[in-house]
Design an enzyme around this catalytic site. Structure first.
Site, PDB file in Angstrom:
ATOM      1  N   SER A  50       0.812  -1.226   0.000  1.00 23.99           N
ATOM      2  CA  SER A  50       0.000   0.000   0.000  1.00 23.99           C
ATOM      3  C   SER A  50       0.842   1.272   0.000  1.00 23.99           C
ATOM      4  CB  SER A  50      -0.936   0.004   1.214  1.00 23.99           C
ATOM      5  OG  SER A  50      -1.804  -1.101   1.197  1.00 23.99           O
ATOM      6  N   CYS A  54       3.703   6.792  -7.291  1.00 22.59           N
ATOM      7  CA  CYS A  54       3.766   8.112  -7.917  1.00 22.59           C
ATOM      8  C   CYS A  54       4.703   9.059  -7.161  1.00 22.59           C
ATOM      9  CB  CYS A  54       2.372   8.734  -7.974  1.00 22.59           C
ATOM     10  SG  CYS A  54       1.170   7.755  -8.887  1.00 22.59           S
TER      11      CYS A  54
END
Length: 464
Positions: A50, A54
């Protein structure tokens, strides 16, 4: 519930992939169904769960100082929510007929089968890595996972040189060029296209090219890398094209990604033209009642063109996971599609696009008009007002908005959200001119740049 005994039957959900889509699906399913009703087993071959891929360029560049800041939820936190997340474990086979997956412990090599009642495939995407001489040399890095980012940082820490070559000038390429520039490297970007940012039309990509050159980045366009040369220790030393050689102490690949669907393909699951899994609106794999897929391994519907596309973005992956988890958990949700909105930046230059480029519109048979306007991000008389360029594409005769691209300084990129909403609502450029957008001199001219473009586009469409 077993109809004969009246007892609750515990089902098992197996999730392949421990990042955005997979763990969002697992978490949402857990919110809706207790551990007594639904056992959740998730497999992740890496060391992190998780996390924000980016954010890797900004971690490498030093804007984000700690790696763990990119981790939204650790394996321990998932386990505390009754999700059996098995790290360092790679799924190597999906047996659809027998409803099971084969997983291998990366460290020990031990493998075993795990059965499932419901399966989620969230295997992500893999960086494009051309099969060229020297591509596997030390000092050559793809940037897709946190492990990739850590390996690159380790190389930058150990490397005595100061010359970096970035191969590719898409989102990852330009963001990594900025990161390396911030770390004091002399940066060369080798790009096979005519301009950087192929997600823009060439005229808008030219603005990015100019800005990157002004920053001191050497831009090499229309150049195909043919090989990477190494030294006696096997470390990369030069990037070679048909016309030149570029010295390199480190090479970063920013060529793009492809869906990681080798497992799905081997299992006979349906793939689209771009190699991604095909799903219905509920993110269920087509033709398979109890198998879902989401994130960078799927293709999605483009609401503007009406065709399937592959778009690797964390925003979509998290939404896919929420939809999948809701449906697995007994609720109902759908993912209708996308309009292709994406943002990036190179230092203070902001880059945004949504909808179709000119070549996209031509490919699907649309006839269109284009306008390009220059405006400012604030009232012209307000201190430090900066130029912003907006390109708008509208369908001929109907005036339906087809796409918008924006390049400018502070406040430019997020203006594309107005266009994204207009595209989703299938608005015409004429309708857009009446939008009641916010105004104050520090934030916008009286006529916002997007509305200026819409006005000119409306006039041009009326003229046809």
């Amino acid at each position: 519930m077993d109809k004969q005994t009246g007892k609750t039957v515990r089902e098992r959900l197996v999730v392949i992939g421990g990042d955005a889509a997979g763990m969002s699906a697992a978490s949402q399913a857990r919110r809706l169904r207790s551990a007594d009703e639904l056992e959740i087993v998730a497999f992740e071959r890496g060391r992190f769960s998780s996390y924000s891929a980016c954010g890797i360029p900004y971690w490498v560049g030093g804007d984000v100082t700690e790696r763990d800041a990119l981790v939204a939820r650790t394996p321990e936190e998932h386990r505390a929510r009754d999700i059996d997340l098995r790290m360092g474990t790679e799924v190597t086979e999906i047996d659809v007929a027998r409803r099971r997956v084969r997983a291998r412990d990366v460290a020990s090599g031990d493998a075993s089968w795990t059965s499932y009642d419901k399966l989620v495939i969230a295997t992500g995407a893999r960086p494009v890595r051309p099969e060229l001489p020297g591509m596997d040399a030390a000092g050559v890095h793809g940037v897709q996972t946190l492990e990739d980012g850590q390996a690159l940082l380790d190389t930058l820490t150990r490397t005595r040189g100061s010359r970096a070559v970035v191969v590719g000038a898409g989102y990852i390429g330009v963001e990594m060029a900025e990161a390396l520039l911030k770390r004091g490297y002399e940066v060369t970007v080798v790009n096979r296209g005519s301009e950087p940012m192929a997600t823009l039309d060439p005229d808008m990509g030219r603005l990015v090219h100019r800005a990157m050159t002004d920053l001191g980045i050497t831009m090499v366009d229309d150049a195909e890398v043919t090989e990477l040369l190494t030294d006696g220790d096997g470390r990369v030393r030069e990037v070679v094209t048909a016309d030149a050689r570029y010295p390199a102490d480190v090479v970063v690949l920013g060529i793009g990604v492809r869906p990681e669907t080798s497992l799905a393909a081997a299992a006979g699951l349906p793939l689209g033209a771009h190699g991604g899994l095909l799903t219905d609106l509920a993110m269920r794999v087509r033709g398979h009642e109890d198998i879902w897929a989401g994130g960078d391994c799927v293709e999605v519907l483009d609401l503007v063109s009406g065709q399937e596309r592959h778009i690797a973005l964390g925003t979509h992956a998290n939404k896919h996971g929420q939809v999948i988890g809701s449906n697995v958990g007994g609720d109902y949700a759908t993912f209708p599609g996308v309009v292709g909105t994406a943002l990036s930046k190179v230092c203070d230059l902001e880059i945004a696009r949504t909808g179709l480029r000119e070549k996209d519109a031509r490919r699907v048979g649309l006839r269109f008009e284009t306008v390009t306007v220059e405006s400012t991000n604030s009232a012209g008389y307000y201190p430090n007002a900066a130029v912003m360029t907006v390109k708008m594409i509208a369908e001929r005769r109907t005036g339906r908005l087809l796409g918008v691209q924006i390049v400018g300084r502070e406040g430019a990129a997020k203006r594309v959200d107005v266009a994204a909403v207009a595209l989703t609502a299938r608005m015409t450029v004429e309708q857009m001119t009446a939008l009641d957008l916010g105004y104050a001199p520090p934030f916008s001219p009286v006529w916002d740049p997007v509305l200026v473009a819409a006005r000119k586009a409306a006039v041009k469409v009326r003229g046809t």
